[in-house]
Design a protein around this motif. Structure first.
Motif, short mmCIF file in Angstrom:
data_model
loop_
_atom_site.label_atom_id
_atom_site.label_comp_id
_atom_site.label_asym_id
_atom_site.label_seq_id
_atom_site.Cartn_x
_atom_site.Cartn_y
_atom_site.Cartn_z
N ARG A 219 0.86 -1.18 0.00
CA ARG A 219 0.00 0.00 0.00
C ARG A 219 0.90 1.23 0.00
NH1 ARG A 219 -2.47 3.44 4.02
NH2 ARG A 219 -4.62 3.93 3.46
N LEU A 220 0.70 2.12 -0.97
CA LEU A 220 1.47 3.36 -1.03
C LEU A 220 0.63 4.49 -0.46
CD1 LEU A 220 2.95 3.25 -4.64
CD2 LEU A 220 4.06 2.60 -2.50
N GLU A 221 1.26 5.39 0.29
CA GLU A 221 0.55 6.55 0.82
C GLU A 221 1.41 7.78 0.62
OE1 GLU A 221 -1.73 6.33 4.57
OE2 GLU A 221 -0.52 8.05 5.21
N GLU A 222 0.80 8.82 0.07
CA GLU A 222 1.48 10.09 -0.15
C GLU A 222 0.58 11.21 0.37
OE1 GLU A 222 4.06 9.76 -4.05
OE2 GLU A 222 2.00 9.14 -4.47
N ARG A 223 1.20 12.34 0.74
CA ARG A 223 0.47 13.47 1.30
C ARG A 223 0.92 14.76 0.64
NH1 ARG A 223 -1.74 12.39 6.36
NH2 ARG A 223 -1.32 10.28 7.03
N GLY A 224 -0.01 15.72 0.58
CA GLY A 224 0.36 17.01 0.03
C GLY A 224 -0.83 17.94 -0.03
N THR A 225 -0.71 18.92 -0.92
CA THR A 225 -1.78 19.89 -1.11
C THR A 225 -2.12 19.95 -2.60
OG1 THR A 225 -0.21 21.72 -1.36
CG2 THR A 225 -1.05 21.30 0.87
N MET A 226 -3.35 20.35 -2.88
CA MET A 226 -3.78 20.46 -4.26
C MET A 226 -4.53 21.75 -4.49
SD MET A 226 -7.22 18.11 -4.70
CE MET A 226 -6.56 16.56 -4.19
N LEU A 227 -4.40 22.24 -5.73
CA LEU A 227 -5.21 23.34 -6.23
C LEU A 227 -5.87 22.84 -7.51
CD1 LEU A 227 -2.64 26.31 -6.07
CD2 LEU A 227 -4.48 25.83 -4.45
N MET A 228 -7.13 23.17 -7.70
CA MET A 228 -7.86 22.81 -8.92
C MET A 228 -8.57 24.05 -9.44
SD MET A 228 -7.73 19.56 -9.63
CE MET A 228 -7.26 18.03 -8.88
N LYS A 229 -8.62 24.15 -10.77
CA LYS A 229 -9.35 25.25 -11.40
C LYS A 229 -9.96 24.74 -12.71
CE LYS A 229 -8.88 29.94 -13.19
NZ LYS A 229 -7.95 31.06 -13.47
N LYS A 230 -11.22 25.01 -12.89
CA LYS A 230 -11.89 24.61 -14.13
C LYS A 230 -11.48 25.55 -15.25
CE LYS A 230 -15.99 22.72 -11.93
NZ LYS A 230 -17.43 22.77 -11.79
N PRO A 231 -11.33 25.00 -16.46
CA PRO A 231 -11.38 23.57 -16.79
C PRO A 231 -9.97 22.98 -16.89
CG PRO A 231 -11.56 24.85 -18.81
CD PRO A 231 -11.37 25.84 -17.67
N GLY A 232 -9.79 21.82 -16.29
CA GLY A 232 -8.61 21.01 -16.52
C GLY A 232 -7.29 21.48 -15.96
N ARG A 233 -7.30 22.38 -14.97
CA ARG A 233 -6.05 22.83 -14.37
C ARG A 233 -5.92 22.25 -12.97
NH1 ARG A 233 -8.03 26.86 -17.45
NH2 ARG A 233 -6.59 27.96 -18.83
N TRP A 234 -4.72 21.75 -12.65
CA TRP A 234 -4.49 21.27 -11.31
C TRP A 234 -3.03 21.44 -10.93
CZ3 TRP A 234 -5.63 17.26 -14.96
CH2 TRP A 234 -4.54 16.46 -15.30
N ARG A 235 -2.79 21.40 -9.62
CA ARG A 235 -1.43 21.45 -9.08
C ARG A 235 -1.42 20.60 -7.82
NH1 ARG A 235 2.90 25.21 -9.48
NH2 ARG A 235 4.35 24.98 -7.73
N PHE A 236 -0.76 19.45 -7.89
CA PHE A 236 -0.58 18.57 -6.74
C PHE A 236 0.85 18.74 -6.27
CE2 PHE A 236 -4.20 16.69 -8.72
CZ PHE A 236 -4.88 15.98 -7.74
N GLU A 237 1.04 19.23 -5.05
CA GLU A 237 2.36 19.32 -4.45
C GLU A 237 2.46 18.22 -3.40
OE1 GLU A 237 4.24 23.11 -3.62
OE2 GLU A 237 2.50 24.11 -4.51
N TYR A 238 3.21 17.17 -3.75
CA TYR A 238 3.40 16.06 -2.83
C TYR A 238 4.53 16.43 -1.88
CZ TYR A 238 0.58 13.14 -5.95
OH TYR A 238 -0.43 12.62 -6.70
N LEU A 239 4.28 16.27 -0.59
CA LEU A 239 5.26 16.64 0.43
C LEU A 239 5.89 15.41 1.07
CD1 LEU A 239 3.06 19.42 2.05
CD2 LEU A 239 4.85 19.70 0.32
#
Length: 188
Positions: free
Chosen positions: A22-42
Motif C-alpha cells: 500500500r502506497l501513501e502520499e500526502r500534500g496539497t492540491m489546487l484545482m481550477k476549471k477547466p482542466g487545471r491542477w497542481r498537486f504538491e506532494y510533500l
C-alpha cells in the motif's frame, strides 16, 4: 453554488492492482476549471504534478527528473484528475447510484459513478460527499487492474478566484525531461 476552483490538503493511497504494498502520499492540491491542477506532494518524497489545461508536467526534484505530455482530449479520457478539475460532463459521462464505503464519515453520501463508455484507466469512481456542504470528502478510483486509488480531502476551500499562475510550470534547468505525448496513460 457552482465551484470554479478549490484548494485542499490530501492523503493519496494506492493499493492492490499490480502493487503488492500500500502506497501513501500526502500534500496539497489546487484545482481550477477547466482542466487545471497542481498537486504538491510533500511526503514521503517531494514531487510536483501540474496541468495548465493543455499539458501535464510531473517533476521529481530529488532525482532531477521530469515527464510531460499532452492532456487527453475530453473525448479520449475522463481520468480522476480531470474529473476533479471539472473537465467532462457528469450527467452524460456517468451513471450514478448510491453505494457504501468502509468507515464513512458522519453525515455523508456515497455515490458510485460508472462511466457511460469504457475508460482506459478506471472501471468506476466512488465519491464520498458531505451531506451538508455537498463537497467531496473522498474520491476513490477503481482501476482495471484491481487497484484502488483514494484521495482523502481536508481543509477544502472553494471559489478562491485562483489565477492561472500556479498552473503554469517550467522544468528547472538541469532536469532530465522525457517529453512523450503518448504517456497520457500515466495519469491515474
Amino acid at each position: 453554488a457552482l465551484v470554479f476552483d478549490f484548494s485542499a490538503a490530501f492523503v493519496e493511497t494506492y493499493e492492490g492492482g499490480m502493487l503488492r504494498a500500500r502506497l501513501e502520499e500526502r500534500g496539497t492540491m489546487l484545482m481550477k476549471k477547466p482542466g487545471r491542477w497542481r498537486f504538491e506532494y510533500l511526503e514521503p518524497e517531494p514531487k510536483l504534478f501540474v496541468s495548465d489545461g493543455d499539458r501535464w508536467y510531473l517533476y521529481l526534484p530529488e532525482d532531477q527528473q521530469g515527464v510531460t505530455g499532452r492532456l487527453p482530449d475530453e473525448r479520449e479520457a475522463t481520468t480522476s484528475y480531470l474529473f476533479l478539475a471539472g473537465a467532462g460532463d457528469l450527467v452524460s459521462d456517468f451513471t450514478a447510484a448510491f453505494d457504501t464505503v468502509p468507515d464513512p464519515p458522519l453525515n455523508s453520501y456515497v455515490l458510485r459513478l460508472t462511466p457511460t463508455r469504457t475508460e482506459h484507466d478506471f472501471e468506476f469512481l466512488i465519491l464520498v460527499i458531505d451531506a451538508r456542504t455537498l463537497t467531496i470528502r473522498r474520491l476513490i478510483s477503481h482501476d482495471l487492474q484491481g487497484g484502488i486509488l483514494t484521495y482523502f480531502l481536508s481543509n477544502l476551500e472553494e471559489n478562491l478566484g485562483l489565477s492561472d499562475t500556479p498552473f503554469t510550470f517550467e522544468f528547472p534547468s538541469g532536469t532530465d525531461v522525457n517529453d512523450d505525448p503518448s504517456r497520457s496513460d500515466t495519469l491515474r
